[in-house]
Design a protein around this motif. Structure first.
Motif, short mmCIF file in Angstrom:
data_model
loop_
_atom_site.label_atom_id
_atom_site.label_comp_id
_atom_site.label_asym_id
_atom_site.label_seq_id
_atom_site.Cartn_x
_atom_site.Cartn_y
_atom_site.Cartn_z
N UNK B 217 32.47 -4.50 -52.78
CA UNK B 217 33.49 -5.34 -53.45
C UNK B 217 34.89 -5.12 -52.91
N UNK B 218 35.00 -4.74 -51.62
CA UNK B 218 36.32 -4.66 -51.00
C UNK B 218 36.64 -6.03 -50.42
N UNK B 219 36.91 -6.99 -51.35
CA UNK B 219 36.97 -8.40 -50.95
C UNK B 219 38.09 -8.69 -49.94
N UNK B 220 39.33 -8.24 -50.13
CA UNK B 220 40.35 -8.52 -49.12
C UNK B 220 39.95 -7.97 -47.75
N UNK B 221 39.32 -6.78 -47.72
CA UNK B 221 38.89 -6.18 -46.46
C UNK B 221 37.80 -7.05 -45.80
N UNK B 222 36.92 -7.61 -46.63
CA UNK B 222 35.89 -8.50 -46.12
C UNK B 222 36.54 -9.71 -45.43
N UNK B 223 37.57 -10.25 -46.12
CA UNK B 223 38.26 -11.42 -45.55
C UNK B 223 38.94 -11.08 -44.22
N UNK B 224 39.51 -9.88 -44.14
CA UNK B 224 40.16 -9.51 -42.87
C UNK B 224 39.14 -9.53 -41.72
N UNK B 225 37.93 -9.06 -42.01
CA UNK B 225 36.89 -9.05 -40.98
C UNK B 225 36.54 -10.46 -40.54
N UNK B 226 36.46 -11.38 -41.53
CA UNK B 226 36.09 -12.76 -41.19
C UNK B 226 37.18 -13.40 -40.32
N UNK B 227 38.45 -13.16 -40.73
CA UNK B 227 39.55 -13.73 -39.94
C UNK B 227 39.55 -13.15 -38.53
N UNK B 228 39.30 -11.84 -38.45
CA UNK B 228 39.27 -11.18 -37.16
C UNK B 228 38.19 -11.79 -36.25
N UNK B 229 37.03 -12.08 -36.84
CA UNK B 229 35.95 -12.72 -36.09
C UNK B 229 36.39 -14.06 -35.52
N UNK B 230 37.08 -14.82 -36.39
CA UNK B 230 37.58 -16.12 -35.94
C UNK B 230 38.52 -15.98 -34.77
N UNK B 231 39.43 -14.98 -34.87
CA UNK B 231 40.41 -14.76 -33.80
C UNK B 231 39.71 -14.36 -32.50
N UNK B 232 38.71 -13.45 -32.63
CA UNK B 232 37.98 -13.02 -31.43
C UNK B 232 37.26 -14.19 -30.78
N UNK B 233 36.59 -15.00 -31.60
CA UNK B 233 35.90 -16.17 -31.07
C UNK B 233 36.86 -17.10 -30.34
N UNK B 234 38.03 -17.29 -30.95
CA UNK B 234 39.03 -18.17 -30.35
C UNK B 234 39.51 -17.61 -29.01
N UNK B 235 39.84 -16.30 -29.01
CA UNK B 235 40.34 -15.68 -27.77
C UNK B 235 39.29 -15.76 -26.65
N UNK B 236 38.02 -15.52 -27.02
CA UNK B 236 36.97 -15.58 -26.01
C UNK B 236 36.89 -16.97 -25.38
N UNK B 237 37.02 -17.99 -26.22
CA UNK B 237 36.91 -19.34 -25.66
C UNK B 237 38.13 -19.67 -24.81
N UNK B 238 39.30 -19.11 -25.16
CA UNK B 238 40.48 -19.32 -24.32
C UNK B 238 40.26 -18.67 -22.95
#
Lengths: 281, 261
Positions: B217-238
């Motif tokens: 139930x560390x919900x904000x921490x969970x969200x940080x991971x999801x955002x981080x995944x999005x950023x990594x995916x974006x950077x990889x495609x760049x």
């Protein structure tokens, strides 16, 4: 008619050694339940240093014939001999300029790299390659476009690249398969003069296939007229025009008109199914 | 391209993300639901969640496995695709089977792989990523090799290109635009497989970190991971686009000149 009399004396033609010898060539396509005889018992010889044109009606199997000669296609019967060796695969002493200039150049290589690659495959040293490439580039008038990619050039210039690549390769025989069929008339005239010019300069033996009668007469020292399918040679016409030819002068001479008329007549006969004596389609 | 048009393009590219972030920020600002923490809370959780230790322990292994799996798929896919593309008999033999295998959603492979090598450990995860990435690369390579221009092939035959030259200069470079298409599809699949392969054992990795946060139930921490995944995916495609842009400059030019004429 002045056709079969006194050929123009050409000292540099070595009449003793045939560069290319085609003997009894026959090609039958099999498949789809029936056999199609494209080429039948075709025989001719090209001596070293000659410029010979092959002209035939549409559908005369010109491309088939050229693919057989270049070793890209297996023959059904007969043989093609280049420099005394029987051709069973694309031989080392042959270069081909295809009609589809845009598709025969490597779009990921520059003009220079396109010309150099076959020389590299031939095993030439770097300095020798660079020299031959530069000579060829200058000879076809592409000095300023040497580092461009083919797709940045016009159609006529692309075909110049293909010709430069073939000339730099220094083949025993240079085959040209309707190389100017896809360029406009003015470019075509320039390229025809280029072929004559390179033939003089590099002393290369050329076999030039075309469907254009004027082009064949203007370019060739000999014109081989093909019959309709199954293809044989109808006539071997000596072209008695002077060695120095120009689009403006040569094409308006009576001699040119006579030769053109004669070849045209043969082609018309070929279209109507005329065949040499004793041969039936 | 001059500077002002570059600035304009950049502005157009980042306008929507900024608007969305601002909207998210204000809509979530006074949120009391524990599952939808405010964006402010999530941002504040970032530095405490993703410390240097955690980056080394979770992000780096994930990225390393992605690189290994993706690289493996690239090598196997291009090699096998070339083989299949060049040989009509092999193609007729294998194509139906390949289409079937391709139709299987790659995530379902994770439990199967686990039967052999277990959920934890690198082997299974790398295999899952590689298998997920393989199909688009393989099938696009087959298409690319099959579509090689026959005049170009004839040209290389008449000039008697040696086998290695033929494979590199004609087959590989000629099919590279299609290989790139497959590789681009495979990259996003690879990121998906990277996360999924970590969900089951949840020992380490970015996906594992998200699941652990959610379970505790560390919900904000969970969200940080999801955002981080999005950023990594974006950077990889760049990164992918930059590499593709440079390697296939000739292809863009060729296409443009074909459209122009």
């Amino acid at each position: 008619m002045s056709i079969d009399t006194t050929p123009a004396p050409r000292e540099r033609i070595d009449t003793t050694t045939p560069a290319l010898d085609v003997r009894g060539l026959k090609k039958v396509y099999t498949g789809h339940g029936r056999d199609v005889e494209a080429v039948r018992n075709l025989t001719f010889t090209i001596r070293s240093g000659e410029l010979v044109c092959i002209v035939g009606p549409s559908g005369a199997g010109k491309t088939t014939l050229l693919r057989c000669i270049s070793g890209l296609l297996d023959v059904t019967d007969g043989e093609v001999v280049l420099d005394g060796k029987k051709v069973t695969e694309p031989p080392p002493g042959m270069a081909v300029v295809f009609q589809e200039y845009g598709r025969s150049l490597f779009p990921w290589l520059t003009v220079r790299q396109n010309i150099e690659l076959p020389l590299k495959e031939k095993g030439l040293k770097k300095a020798e390659r660079a020299e031959k490439v530069q000579t060829a580039i200058d000879a076809v008038g592409l000095t300023d476009s040497a580092d461009a990619h083919p797709w940045q050039l016009s159609g006529g210039m692309q075909q110049r690249v293909a010709i430069a690549r073939a000339v730099a390769y220094e083949p025993s025989v240079l085959l040209m398969d309707e190389p100017f069929a896809a360029v406009d008339a003015q470019t075509r005239a320039d390229l025809e003069d280029l072929v004559r010019d390179l033939w003089h300069k590099f002393k290369v033996t050329v076999l030039f296939v075309t469907h254009d009668i004027d082009e064949a007469v203007y370019l060739g020292e000999r014109v081989l007229v093909l019959s309709h399918r199954p293809t044989v040679i109808l006539e071997d016409v000596k072209i008695t025009l002077p060695d120095e030819r120009s689009q403006l002068e040569t094409r308006s001479t009576k001699e040119f008109a006579d030769l053109r008329h004669h070849v045209y007549e043969q082609i018309q006969k070929a279209k109507q199914g005329f065949r040499p004596d004793g041969d039936t389609a | 391209m001059n500077l002002s048009s570059l600035a304009r393009q950049l502005l157009l590219a980042i306008a929507l993300p900024i608007v969305l972030l601002v909207l998210w920020w204000f809509i979530s600002a006074n949120n009391t639901s524990p599952f939808w923490p405010s964006l402010e809370t999530i941002f504040k959780a970032f530095p405490t969640t993703w410390t240097a230790d955690r980056i080394m322990a979770d992000i780096m292994p994930s990225l390393a496995r992605l690189a290994l799996g993706y690289g493996l798929a690239l090598i196997i896919g291009v090699a096998l695709g070339t083989l299949i593309g060049l040989n009509r008999t092999v193609r007729a033999l294998l194509e139906p089977a390949l289409e079937f295998l391709r139709a299987i959603p790659p995530p379902v492979l994770v439990p199967i792989i686990a039967l052999f090598v277990g959920y934890s450990g690198w082997t299974g995860k790398i295999a899952a990523i590689a298998l997920g990435c393989l199909w688009p690369i393989l099938l696009n390579t087959v298409e690319g090799v099959r579509g090689l221009d026959e005049v170009l092939v004839d040209t290389s035959r008449t000039y008697r290109f040696r086998k290695p030259t033929y494979f590199y200069q004609v087959v590989l470079r000629g099919s590279s635009p299609q290989v790139a298409t497959g590789a681009r599809q495979a990259l996003s699949l690879g990121v998906i497989m990277m996360v999924i392969s970590e969900l089951f054992a949840a020992d380490n990795g970015l996906g594992a970190a998200i699941v652990q946060a959610q379970r505790s139930f560390a919900i904000p921490q969970m969200w940080t991971g999801i955002i981080l995944l999005g950023v990594i995916g974006f950077l990889l495609s760049v990164i992918f686009r930059v590499v593709e842009h440079r390697a296939l400059a000739w292809y863009r030019g060729l296409r443009q000149s074909e459209r122009g004429s």
